[in-house]
Design an enzyme around this catalytic site. Structure first.
Site, mmCIF file in Angstrom:
data_model
loop_
_atom_site.group_PDB
_atom_site.id
_atom_site.type_symbol
_atom_site.label_atom_id
_atom_site.label_comp_id
_atom_site.label_asym_id
_atom_site.label_seq_id
_atom_site.Cartn_x
_atom_site.Cartn_y
_atom_site.Cartn_z
ATOM 1 N N GLN A 13 38.192 -19.091 -17.634
ATOM 2 C CA GLN A 13 36.950 -19.874 -17.611
ATOM 3 C C GLN A 13 36.624 -20.469 -16.242
ATOM 4 O O GLN A 13 35.474 -20.801 -15.979
ATOM 5 C CB GLN A 13 37.035 -21.006 -18.650
ATOM 6 C CG GLN A 13 37.156 -20.501 -20.090
ATOM 7 C CD GLN A 13 37.490 -21.639 -21.053
ATOM 8 O OE1 GLN A 13 38.512 -22.296 -20.905
ATOM 9 N NE2 GLN A 13 36.625 -21.870 -22.023
ATOM 10 N N ALA B 261 43.714 -30.916 -29.929
ATOM 11 C CA ALA B 261 43.938 -29.787 -30.848
ATOM 12 C C ALA B 261 43.084 -28.585 -30.433
ATOM 13 O O ALA B 261 42.369 -28.002 -31.247
ATOM 14 C CB ALA B 261 43.674 -30.194 -32.293
ATOM 15 N N TRP C 17 46.133 -24.154 -18.906
ATOM 16 C CA TRP C 17 46.200 -23.124 -19.970
ATOM 17 C C TRP C 17 44.795 -22.751 -20.450
ATOM 18 O O TRP C 17 43.955 -23.642 -20.594
ATOM 19 C CB TRP C 17 47.028 -23.664 -21.155
ATOM 20 C CG TRP C 17 47.174 -22.677 -22.280
ATOM 21 C CD1 TRP C 17 47.666 -21.408 -22.194
ATOM 22 C CD2 TRP C 17 46.834 -22.892 -23.660
ATOM 23 N NE1 TRP C 17 47.658 -20.832 -23.447
ATOM 24 C CE2 TRP C 17 47.157 -21.716 -24.362
ATOM 25 C CE3 TRP C 17 46.304 -23.974 -24.373
ATOM 26 C CZ2 TRP C 17 46.958 -21.570 -25.729
ATOM 27 C CZ3 TRP C 17 46.107 -23.836 -25.736
ATOM 28 C CH2 TRP C 17 46.438 -22.644 -26.402
ATOM 29 N N TYR D 294 50.624 -18.264 -18.099
ATOM 30 C CA TYR D 294 49.189 -18.560 -18.130
ATOM 31 C C TYR D 294 48.433 -17.517 -17.305
ATOM 32 O O TYR D 294 48.644 -17.399 -16.086
ATOM 33 C CB TYR D 294 48.883 -19.977 -17.612
ATOM 34 C CG TYR D 294 49.444 -21.107 -18.456
ATOM 35 C CD1 TYR D 294 50.059 -20.868 -19.694
ATOM 36 C CD2 TYR D 294 49.368 -22.425 -18.034
ATOM 37 C CE1 TYR D 294 50.573 -21.905 -20.471
ATOM 38 C CE2 TYR D 294 49.880 -23.477 -18.810
ATOM 39 C CZ TYR D 294 50.486 -23.203 -20.016
ATOM 40 O OH TYR D 294 50.996 -24.238 -20.765
ATOM 41 N N LYS E 294 33.227 -30.379 -31.869
ATOM 42 C CA LYS E 294 32.258 -29.319 -31.548
ATOM 43 C C LYS E 294 32.252 -28.184 -32.567
ATOM 44 O O LYS E 294 31.354 -27.351 -32.560
ATOM 45 C CB LYS E 294 32.495 -28.785 -30.146
ATOM 46 C CG LYS E 294 33.782 -28.014 -29.967
ATOM 47 C CD LYS E 294 33.795 -27.267 -28.635
ATOM 48 C CE LYS E 294 34.080 -28.199 -27.480
ATOM 49 N NZ LYS E 294 34.117 -27.498 -26.199
ATOM 50 N N GLY F 250 43.131 -30.858 -21.076
ATOM 51 C CA GLY F 250 42.581 -29.541 -20.783
ATOM 52 C C GLY F 250 41.089 -29.750 -20.624
ATOM 53 O O GLY F 250 40.501 -30.584 -21.315
ATOM 54 N N SER G 172 47.764 -30.177 -25.785
ATOM 55 C CA SER G 172 46.662 -30.046 -26.754
ATOM 56 C C SER G 172 46.343 -31.368 -27.467
ATOM 57 O O SER G 172 46.320 -31.440 -28.695
ATOM 58 C CB SER G 172 46.942 -28.940 -27.784
ATOM 59 O OG SER G 172 46.720 -27.678 -27.222
HETATM 60 N N1 NAP Z 1 53.936 -26.139 -23.511
HETATM 61 C C1 NAP Z 1 53.102 -25.456 -24.254
HETATM 62 O O1 NAP Z 1 53.496 -24.622 -25.070
HETATM 63 C C2 NAP Z 1 51.619 -25.695 -24.084
HETATM 64 C C3 NAP Z 1 50.718 -25.117 -24.974
HETATM 65 C C4 NAP Z 1 49.364 -25.379 -24.786
HETATM 66 C C5 NAP Z 1 48.937 -26.192 -23.744
HETATM 67 N N2 NAP Z 1 49.849 -26.705 -22.868
HETATM 68 C C6 NAP Z 1 49.438 -27.567 -21.728
HETATM 69 O O2 NAP Z 1 48.598 -28.627 -22.185
HETATM 70 C C7 NAP Z 1 47.353 -28.577 -21.496
HETATM 71 C C8 NAP Z 1 46.260 -29.123 -22.402
HETATM 72 O O3 NAP Z 1 46.181 -28.340 -23.594
HETATM 73 P P1 NAP Z 1 44.765 -27.919 -24.165
HETATM 74 O O4 NAP Z 1 43.959 -27.284 -23.083
HETATM 75 O O5 NAP Z 1 44.997 -27.183 -25.424
HETATM 76 O O6 NAP Z 1 44.156 -29.389 -24.452
HETATM 77 P P2 NAP Z 1 43.046 -29.885 -25.488
HETATM 78 O O7 NAP Z 1 42.579 -31.187 -24.941
HETATM 79 O O8 NAP Z 1 43.566 -29.870 -26.869
HETATM 80 O O9 NAP Z 1 41.887 -28.798 -25.408
HETATM 81 C C9 NAP Z 1 41.156 -28.660 -24.214
HETATM 82 C C10 NAP Z 1 39.868 -27.904 -24.511
HETATM 83 O O10 NAP Z 1 39.020 -28.673 -25.384
HETATM 84 C C11 NAP Z 1 37.668 -28.598 -24.937
HETATM 85 N N3 NAP Z 1 37.301 -29.919 -24.400
HETATM 86 C C12 NAP Z 1 38.097 -30.782 -23.709
HETATM 87 N N4 NAP Z 1 37.411 -31.893 -23.371
HETATM 88 C C13 NAP Z 1 36.159 -31.738 -23.840
HETATM 89 C C14 NAP Z 1 35.007 -32.552 -23.774
HETATM 90 N N5 NAP Z 1 35.009 -33.733 -23.160
HETATM 91 N N6 NAP Z 1 33.875 -32.090 -24.380
HETATM 92 C C15 NAP Z 1 33.862 -30.894 -25.005
HETATM 93 N N7 NAP Z 1 34.935 -30.076 -25.079
HETATM 94 C C16 NAP Z 1 36.074 -30.492 -24.496
HETATM 95 C C17 NAP Z 1 37.659 -27.530 -23.821
HETATM 96 O O11 NAP Z 1 37.546 -26.258 -24.444
HETATM 97 P P3 NAP Z 1 36.219 -25.353 -24.385
HETATM 98 O O12 NAP Z 1 36.355 -24.436 -23.257
HETATM 99 O O13 NAP Z 1 36.245 -24.674 -25.708
HETATM 100 O O14 NAP Z 1 35.025 -26.286 -24.220
HETATM 101 C C18 NAP Z 1 39.035 -27.700 -23.250
HETATM 102 O O15 NAP Z 1 39.490 -26.605 -22.491
HETATM 103 C C19 NAP Z 1 47.206 -27.107 -21.094
HETATM 104 O O16 NAP Z 1 46.325 -26.909 -20.045
HETATM 105 C C20 NAP Z 1 48.629 -26.780 -20.704
HETATM 106 O O17 NAP Z 1 48.899 -27.276 -19.400
HETATM 107 C C21 NAP Z 1 51.172 -26.478 -23.041
#
Ligand code: NAP
Length: 329
Positions: free
Chosen positions: A27, A211, A21, A54, A218, A287, A208
């Site tokens: 990106q 979050a 997502w 997505y 950050k 993510g 997420s």
């Molecule tokens: N079912 C649903 O409704 C639903 C909704 C949302 C997500 N999802 C699923 O859940 C997955 C994960 O969700 P999410 O992407 O929101 O997860 P998250 O872990 O809350 O956010 C991931 C984002 O945080 C930043 N990040 C992650 N690790 C980092 C690190 N080590 N250092 C610095 N920044 C970091 C990056 O964004 P930046 O690009 O800003 O650095 C990254 O893309 C999605 O890919 C999707 O498959 C499902």
């Protein structure tokens, strides 16, 4: 990598998985997505999450190209899709038999796979009888097009209605839910679904965990460039970050960062390992918008042992987000 059963099913998923997502297409192009998925796979990740919505299907196209390029044995990984938002026309949305049928076949084509391991109803559809949705999912299971089906962000009542229809008509019941779960979003997993875990053995693939990046710390001094909060397509995330609630989360995150440093782990590992501590979490979907983020996040499980009961209590004191417990007697 540790593996956990998806609820009461026999499917063992890596406790850390990887989703696309926001990142895939916006990106990460095919080459960058391939590099990330390879890092994940090599670290033992066996579940890649996706959805028809997505990047309007482009995220699945990219993942499909990567899977083709990698040539990993099909029985060594799981891939998902989700149905709900397929397009603007009335037949392209929701959970009717028609849209579920069309969306599943379109996802199979975009991902270039013969079957989906996990297939989710991305939101509840109040304009389709739940029996029709359960029958459509059951039919896909019987055809071998999907192996396990589940829901995402359904209420406990809605999930229970799905189990009811499945049991009444001898159809395949749901196996898993995909709720948001992190230090600030806990109600469904820690309260609402508890009876479903006990009674039905519901699995969870949580989203997420950071979050949307707030729990990385950050955003402590504003919005850095190159982050998801800057993407015009995701303005709603920025709006949420700049709301009173968002600002409060940022403030509490600063205190969590101090605690993490006291304990000798990174804030990101504290936040991810905290999710892993919950036994009702089958897998934490990571993510990551670049390889370094993913490599760092994949080490989160090591931090779990640092989250002693004392540290967990200090975390509660900071986040103040624990749902009220049910009365037990
Ligand atoms: N079912 C649903 O409704 C639903 C909704 C949302 C997500 N999802 C699923 O859940 C997955 C994960 O969700 P999410 O992407 O929101 O997860 P998250 O872990 O809350 O956010 C991931 C984002 O945080 C930043 N990040 C992650 N690790 C980092 C690190 N080590 N250092 C610095 N920044 C970091 C990056 O964004 P930046 O690009 O800003 O650095 C990254 O893309 C999605 O890919 C999707 O498959 C499902």
């Amino acid at each position: 990598m540790n593996y956990r059963r998806l609820g009461k099913s026999g499917l063992k998923l890596s406790e850390l998985s990887y989703g696309s997502w926001v990142t895939f297409s916006f990106q990460l192009d095919v080459a960058a997505a391939a590099a990330c998925m390879k890092v994940a796979y090599d670290a033992g990740v066996n579940f890649f999450d996706n959805a028809e919505v997505y990047a309007n299907g482009e995220s699945e196209v990219i993942m499909g190209k990567v899977l083709n390029k990698m040539g990993w044995p099909r029985d060594s990984y799981c891939v998902s899709s989700k149905v709900f938002w397929g397009g603007d026309k009335p037949t392209q949305r929701g959970l009717s038999r028609k849209h579920i049928h069309d969306a599943c076949h379109a996802a199979l084509e975009r991902l270039s796979v013969d079957y989906l391991d996990l297939y989710f109803c991305h939101r509840p559809d109040r304009q389709t009888p739940v029996e029709e949705t359960v029958r459509a999912m059951d039919s896909l299971v019987r055809q071998g097009k999907i192996l396990y089906w589940g829901t995402s962000e359904w209420s406990a009542d809605e999930i229970r209605a799905a189990y009811g229809a499945a049991y009444k008509y001898n159809l395949e019941p749901p196996t898993m839910e995909q709720p948001q779960y992190n230090l600030f979003e806990r109600e469904k997993l820690e309260r609402e679904y508890l009876r479903l875990f006990e009674d039905e053995g519901l699995g969870t693939t949580i989203w997420s965990p950071l979050a949307s990046g707030i729990l990385t710390g950050k955003y402590a001094e504003g919005i850095p460039s190159g982050t998801r909060m800057e993407l015009p397509e995701y303005g709603f995330l920025r709006k949420r970050l700049e709301s009173d609630r968002g600002r409060e989360m940022v403030e509490r995150t600063k205190r969590l960062a101090e605690l993490a440093s006291d304990v000798g782990i990174s804030l990101i590992h504290l936040a991810l390992a905290w999710c892993l501590k919950n036994p009702n979490v089958s897998t934490v979907i990571l993510g990551a918008s670049n390889i370094d983020q993913l490599k760092a996040n994949l080490k989160a499980a090591e931090a779990a042992k640092k989250l002693t009961s004392d540290v967990m209590e200090r975390i509660e004191g900071i986040v103040q987000s624990k749902p009220e417990a049910w009365i037990d007697w």
